[in-house]
Motif scaffolding. Structure first.
Motif, PDB file in Angstrom:
ATOM      1  N   MET A   1       0.848  -1.196   0.000  1.00 37.80           N
ATOM      2  CA  MET A   1       0.000   0.000   0.000  1.00 37.80           C
ATOM      3  C   MET A   1       0.883   1.246   0.000  1.00 37.80           C
ATOM      4  N   ASN A   2       0.731   2.102  -1.011  1.00 42.91           N
ATOM      5  CA  ASN A   2       1.514   3.325  -1.107  1.00 42.91           C
ATOM      6  C   ASN A   2       0.799   4.441  -0.346  1.00 42.91           C
ATOM      7  N   LEU A   3       1.420   4.872   0.748  1.00 46.15           N
ATOM      8  CA  LEU A   3       0.786   5.876   1.603  1.00 46.15           C
ATOM      9  C   LEU A   3       1.438   7.252   1.469  1.00 46.15           C
ATOM     10  N   ASP A   4       2.304   7.426   0.446  1.00 45.26           N
ATOM     11  CA  ASP A   4       2.966   8.717   0.267  1.00 45.26           C
ATOM     12  C   ASP A   4       1.962   9.840   0.060  1.00 45.26           C
ATOM     13  N   THR A   5       0.815   9.510  -0.548  1.00 44.76           N
ATOM     14  CA  THR A   5      -0.198  10.525  -0.808  1.00 44.76           C
ATOM     15  C   THR A   5      -0.685  11.162   0.483  1.00 44.76           C
ATOM     16  N   LEU A   6      -0.721  10.388   1.556  1.00 51.79           N
ATOM     17  CA  LEU A   6      -1.200  10.926   2.826  1.00 51.79           C
ATOM     18  C   LEU A   6      -0.270  12.015   3.365  1.00 51.79           C
ATOM     19  N   GLU A   7       1.014  11.908   3.036  1.00 52.27           N
ATOM     20  CA  GLU A   7       1.952  12.952   3.456  1.00 52.27           C
ATOM     21  C   GLU A   7       1.633  14.270   2.768  1.00 52.27           C
ATOM     22  N   ASN A   8       1.109  14.193   1.535  1.00 50.51           N
ATOM     23  CA  ASN A   8       0.719  15.410   0.827  1.00 50.51           C
ATOM     24  C   ASN A   8      -0.466  16.105   1.486  1.00 50.51           C
ATOM     25  N   LEU A  11      -0.029  14.900   6.759  1.00 52.42           N
ATOM     26  CA  LEU A  11       0.129  13.901   7.814  1.00 52.42           C
ATOM     27  C   LEU A  11       1.569  13.409   7.833  1.00 52.42           C
ATOM     28  N   ASN A  12       2.185  13.394   9.032  1.00 47.28           N
ATOM     29  CA  ASN A  12       3.533  12.839   9.121  1.00 47.28           C
ATOM     30  C   ASN A  12       3.457  11.333   9.340  1.00 47.28           C
ATOM     31  N   GLN A  13       4.609  10.690   9.334  1.00 49.80           N
ATOM     32  CA  GLN A  13       4.645   9.230   9.431  1.00 49.80           C
ATOM     33  C   GLN A  13       4.040   8.730  10.739  1.00 49.80           C
ATOM     34  N   ARG A  14       4.263   9.442  11.829  1.00 49.13           N
ATOM     35  CA  ARG A  14       3.698   9.033  13.111  1.00 49.13           C
ATOM     36  C   ARG A  14       2.173   9.110  13.088  1.00 49.13           C
ATOM     37  N   GLU A  15       1.650  10.174  12.465  1.00 50.33           N
ATOM     38  CA  GLU A  15       0.193  10.320  12.367  1.00 50.33           C
ATOM     39  C   GLU A  15      -0.411   9.247  11.470  1.00 50.33           C
ATOM     40  N   ILE A  16       0.286   8.931  10.378  1.00 50.19           N
ATOM     41  CA  ILE A  16      -0.206   7.884   9.475  1.00 50.19           C
ATOM     42  C   ILE A  16      -0.236   6.538  10.185  1.00 50.19           C
ATOM     43  N   LEU A  76     -10.480  11.392   4.599  1.00 50.24           N
ATOM     44  CA  LEU A  76      -9.210  11.831   4.028  1.00 50.24           C
ATOM     45  C   LEU A  76      -9.431  12.529   2.691  1.00 50.24           C
ATOM     46  N   LEU A  77     -10.391  12.026   1.930  1.00 49.87           N
ATOM     47  CA  LEU A  77     -10.717  12.657   0.651  1.00 49.87           C
ATOM     48  C   LEU A  77     -11.301  14.048   0.878  1.00 49.87           C
ATOM     49  N   GLU A  78     -12.131  14.170   1.913  1.00 45.63           N
ATOM     50  CA  GLU A  78     -12.674  15.489   2.244  1.00 45.63           C
ATOM     51  C   GLU A  78     -11.550  16.439   2.638  1.00 45.63           C
ATOM     52  N   LEU A  79     -10.580  15.928   3.388  1.00 48.60           N
ATOM     53  CA  LEU A  79      -9.439  16.748   3.783  1.00 48.60           C
ATOM     54  C   LEU A  79      -8.657  17.211   2.566  1.00 48.60           C
ATOM     55  N   ALA A  80      -8.482  16.309   1.587  1.00 52.96           N
ATOM     56  CA  ALA A  80      -7.774  16.659   0.358  1.00 52.96           C
ATOM     57  C   ALA A  80      -8.534  17.736  -0.413  1.00 52.96           C
ATOM     58  N   GLU A  81      -9.849  17.611  -0.454  1.00 55.20           N
ATOM     59  CA  GLU A  81     -10.669  18.589  -1.164  1.00 55.20           C
ATOM     60  C   GLU A  81     -10.578  19.959  -0.489  1.00 55.20           C
ATOM     61  N   GLU A  82     -10.585  19.968   0.832  1.00 57.94           N
ATOM     62  CA  GLU A  82     -10.448  21.237   1.557  1.00 57.94           C
ATOM     63  C   GLU A  82      -9.102  21.889   1.248  1.00 57.94           C
ATOM     64  N   LYS A  83      -8.042  21.071   1.214  1.00 57.19           N
ATOM     65  CA  LYS A  83      -6.720  21.616   0.916  1.00 57.19           C
ATOM     66  C   LYS A  83      -6.658  22.137  -0.516  1.00 57.19           C
ATOM     67  N   ARG A  84      -7.312  21.422  -1.437  1.00 60.83           N
ATOM     68  CA  ARG A  84      -7.319  21.876  -2.834  1.00 60.83           C
ATOM     69  C   ARG A  84      -8.004  23.234  -2.952  1.00 60.83           C
ATOM     70  N   GLN A  85      -9.162  23.377  -2.323  1.00 61.20           N
ATOM     71  CA  GLN A  85      -9.883  24.649  -2.380  1.00 61.20           C
ATOM     72  C   GLN A  85      -9.079  25.768  -1.732  1.00 61.20           C
TER      73      GLN A  85
END
Length: 246
Positions: A1-8, A11-16, A76-85
């Motif tokens: 599972m590639n979780l690099d996207t979550l860092e974007n 989220l840091n590694q500890r939070e992930i 997480l998708l909602e969080l990404a959308e908020e960051k995009r906006q």
């Protein structure tokens, strides 16, 4: 599972790791989460507070303890959308207000308006700057003085320069010093018959900048870029005057 996207998402590694542990555990206490992740309880508690602040973890009291739960992954998708906006709003604010205000702080001319580049990587940077600068202008066009001797070296670090220029719908007019030069789409060329010794040189006029490229010993390329609307305007007048006589 590639979780690099979550860092974007910030989220840091500890939070992930903590979020993933909570997904597996369901609802859990700080002690159980710390045991699952191998992170000490104090750090786990601070991490959970940060995750709760980001809206991806929730909790409820159970006696004297707090029981934590991971929000569904769709959060997480909602969080990404908020960051995009937020990023889009930031970019628009920078375009409309911040960048013009910052530019007003700059002096009309300083040493920073003159930049030097050398080698193939430096010339590639200058060529890309020409395309990027002109692509942002209403009239996508720039002017060039180019001598015969430099042509075989100019695009060595950027062999698909002409294709990139055409793709960006950028027109160029060239006054060629000496015979030759390629015919290409969105390009016009006129010639000056050079007699006697001729040095390798290339001058690109793309207001508000002028780039001057030449060759040193062993065909080592060097360039100077002047960021000056006044100098660019003067060079453009010289070009237009000469162009009309050829």
């Amino acid at each position: 599972m590639n979780l690099d996207t979550l860092e974007n998402l910030g989220l840091n590694q500890r939070e992930i790791s903590t979020y993933l542990a909570l997904l597996k555990l369901g609802s859990a206490s700080i002690r159980d989460i710390a045991a699952q992740t191998g992170i000490n309880r104090g750090t786990t508690y601070e991490t959970l507070k940060d995750l709760a602040g980001k809206g991806v973890v929730s909790y409820f009291p159970k006696g004297k303890r707090r029981i934590f739960s991971a929000e569904p992954p769709e959060k997480l998708l909602e969080l990404a959308e908020e960051k995009r906006q937020s990023l889009e709003a930031t970019i628009e604010e920078m375009k409309i207000r911040l960048i013009p205000q910052l530019n007003h702080l700059k002096p009309d001319f300083s040493a920073g308006n003159v930049r030097f580049y050398e080698g193939d990587s430096g010339i590639e940077f200058v060529l890309k700057d020409i395309l990027n600068t002109v692509a942002q202008q209403k009239e996508r066009e720039y002017s060039v003085f180019s001598s015969k001797l430099i042509r075989q070296h100019l695009y060595r670090p950027f062999p698909n320069y002409t294709q990139q220029r055409i793709r960006k719908n950028i027109k160029v007019r060239v006054i060629a010093i000496g015979e030759g030069g390629e015919d290409a789409e969105l390009s016009e060329r006129k010639w000056i018959d050079a007699k006697g010794r001729m040095d390798a040189s290339y001058i690109a006029i793309y207001p508000p900048k002028v780039a001057m490229i030449s060759l040193g010993s062993r065909n080592y390329p060097v360039a100077v870029v002047l960021d000056s609307p006044e100098i660019a305007a003067a060079q453009q007048i010289i070009f237009e005057t000469l162009w009309s006589t050829l």
